[in-house]
Design an enzyme around this catalytic site. Structure first.
Site, PDB file in Angstrom:
ATOM      1  N   LYS A 113       0.861  -1.180   0.000  1.00 34.86           N
ATOM      2  CA  LYS A 113       0.000   0.000   0.000  1.00 34.86           C
ATOM      3  C   LYS A 113       0.890   1.219   0.000  1.00 34.86           C
ATOM      4  O   LYS A 113       2.001   1.195   0.540  1.00 34.86           O
ATOM      5  CB  LYS A 113      -0.861   0.021   1.262  1.00 34.86           C
ATOM      6  CG  LYS A 113      -2.060   0.901   1.158  1.00 34.86           C
ATOM      7  CD  LYS A 113      -3.094   0.265   0.252  1.00 34.86           C
ATOM      8  CE  LYS A 113      -4.492   0.695   0.541  1.00 34.86           C
ATOM      9  NZ  LYS A 113      -5.434  -0.355   0.138  1.00 34.86           N
TER      10      LYS A 113
HETATM   11  N1  GLU Z   1      -7.326  -0.100  -3.067  1.00 33.82           N
HETATM   12  C1  GLU Z   1      -8.069  -1.299  -3.250  1.00 33.82           C
HETATM   13  C2  GLU Z   1      -8.019  -2.132  -1.983  1.00 33.82           C
HETATM   14  O1  GLU Z   1      -7.789  -1.638  -0.912  1.00 33.82           O
HETATM   15  C3  GLU Z   1      -7.671  -2.057  -4.506  1.00 33.82           C
HETATM   16  C4  GLU Z   1      -6.257  -2.493  -4.574  1.00 33.82           C
HETATM   17  C5  GLU Z   1      -5.834  -3.068  -5.913  1.00 33.82           C
HETATM   18  O2  GLU Z   1      -6.657  -3.214  -6.795  1.00 33.82           O
HETATM   19  O3  GLU Z   1      -4.650  -3.364  -6.040  1.00 33.82           O
HETATM   20  O4  GLU Z   1      -8.284  -3.317  -2.011  1.00 33.82           O
END
Ligand code: GLU
Length: 427
Positions: A113
């Protein structure tokens, strides 16, 4: 003078909360101590400070993060968020949850993240573009289409993914650019994005609610629901649940909360929010304060905003049958305990909002194979993946007589434990 709080009274940070959730599951399955040490630690943590020129010619320094938790199952994967609360602790927690998500729904990704600590509403579009591009440049080859693949998250979207793609491929030698389009997912369709990615997280939430309704003989056409947050996940969940005839009775975002016992039309509200920036003042509704919003009597509550909304202070206010966590980390450990005592069923975030990363996986695959799937294909595959995740979690909850959050952790940890045992530890 304020009293010094004892450790037990202090509010836990998000990552401390993740560790406690982890410990509950690890004890039940007697997770191997070595593997436990690996999984409770993030692999890489990158903090970048980078300068950007503002529209008025001045210069500002921004702080960006990318935390890579684990890549035993595949490349690091996870969103980028632009928010004032972004810090290293939050990134660690969110990166860890990404690892669990992919393990639960069995897609070949690890967890990461990232984000920038900013309030994007304070910047012009051209400034945001330069911030996004300069951040991508600062990340350099710490991201890559087969190594770490960003995606949208809070306050980021397809347009920003387009800028990231363009910046990243500009740093690649020209003869390699065409096979790097899977550097990000959640892109605009014309740039190699997937149909169904925009609604994917909300669609996943609704597929799971449908499954719960089927199993509990609950008639969704008579259901009432409330939603917290009206961004991508909240608005899509609300709109897709409307197709069942369910009634949206209350909704809250940063601007306030609104209520109408006869139902609020999510499509009309969506148009209103696009114009005004928030739900406050929507004509066919009355305003509510935060506590009254949480006390609303409804069948289903979809938290789709930020973390730590359902806690020791608020969980007892809830008057619902089901909580479907569209957001990441909306409930802390104390909140979970109260919900359990109240008999409220909860579909935990790491399963419930995995629709986003599942369709990101489909987008990544389509890019690698130079394919473009139709929406029916995407929806059908998403449904299959996420319902299989639901069944895995359900089975573990029954086997270990634990709540669904702990069961979801058990599914993820057991899978990762097997993989680590199979590959061993170098050297
Ligand atoms: N931000 C989204 C999540 O927290 C999607 C992450 C992604 O598609 O890599 O799952």
């Amino acid at each position: 003078m304020g009293k010094t709080l004892k450790k037990s009274e202090k509010e836990l940070s998000l990552y401390e909360n993740v560790k406690l959730q982890f410990n509950l599951a690890k004890k039940i399955i007697k997770l191997d101590t070595g593997i436990s040490k690996i999984l409770e630690t993030t692999m890489n943590e990158l903090v970048v400070n980078f300068p950007v020129k503002m529209d008025n010619g001045s210069l500002e320094i921004f702080t960006g993060y990318r935390v890579q938790h684990n890549n035993a199952l595949g490349p690091f994967k996870g969103g980028l968020r632009f928010h004032p609360d972004v810090d290293i602790d939050e990134m660690r927690a969110l990166a860890t949850w990404m690892t669990w998500k992919s393990a639960i729904v069995q897609i070949p990704f690890g967890g990461a993240k990232g984000g920038i600590q900013i309030d994007p509403s304070k910047y012009s579009k051209t400034e945001l573009e330069r911030i996004s591009r300069r951040f991508t440049f600062a990340l350099g080859n710490n991201i890559g289409p087969e190594y770490d693949i960003p995606a949208p998250d809070v306050n980021t979207n397809a347009m920003i993914m387009g800028w990231i793609l363009d910046t990243y491929i500009s740093t690649i030698t020209p003869n390699n650019r065409q096979h790097c389009f899977h550097i990000v997912t959640g892109k605009p369709i014309g740039l190699g994005g997937s149909l169904g990615r925009d609604k994917a997280t909300g669609q996943g939430v609704v597929f799971l609610i449908e499954q719960w309704a089927k199993e509990t003989n609950f008639d969704l056409s008579k259901a009432t629901y409330m939603v917290q947050g009206f961004g991508n996940v909240g608005s899509w969940s609300a709109k897709l649940l409307k197709n069942h005839g369910s009634k949206l009775v209350a909704i809250e975002d940063m601007t306030g909360a609104i209520f109408n016992s006869n139902g609020i039309d999510p499509d009309e509200l969506s148009k209103y929010v696009k114009k005004t920036g928030g739900v406050k003042g929507f004509k066919k509704s009355e305003p509510l304060n935060h506590d009254s919003f949480l006390r609303t009597r409804a069948d289903i509550f979809i938290p789709a905003a930020l973390e730590k909304q359902i806690t020791k202070k608020t969980a007892h206010l809830l008057n619902v049958k089901l909580i479907a966590e569209g957001a990441n980390g909306p409930t802390d450990l104390a909140g979970d305990k109260i919900l359990e005592e109240k008999g409220i069923h909860l579909i935990p975030d790491v399963l419930c909002n995995s629709g986003g990363v599942i369709v990101s996986y489909f987008e990544w695959l389509q890019n690698k194979r130079s394919e473009a799937w139709d929406i029916e294909q995407v929806d059908e595959k998403l449904s299959k993946k996420i319902i299989n995740g639901y069944k895995r979690v359900q089975e573990m909850a029954e086997k270990h007589k634990c709540n669904w959050r702990t069961a979801a952790y058990i599914v993820a940890l057991s899978h990762l434990e097997t993989v680590y045992k199979e590959r061993g530890i170098f050297p």
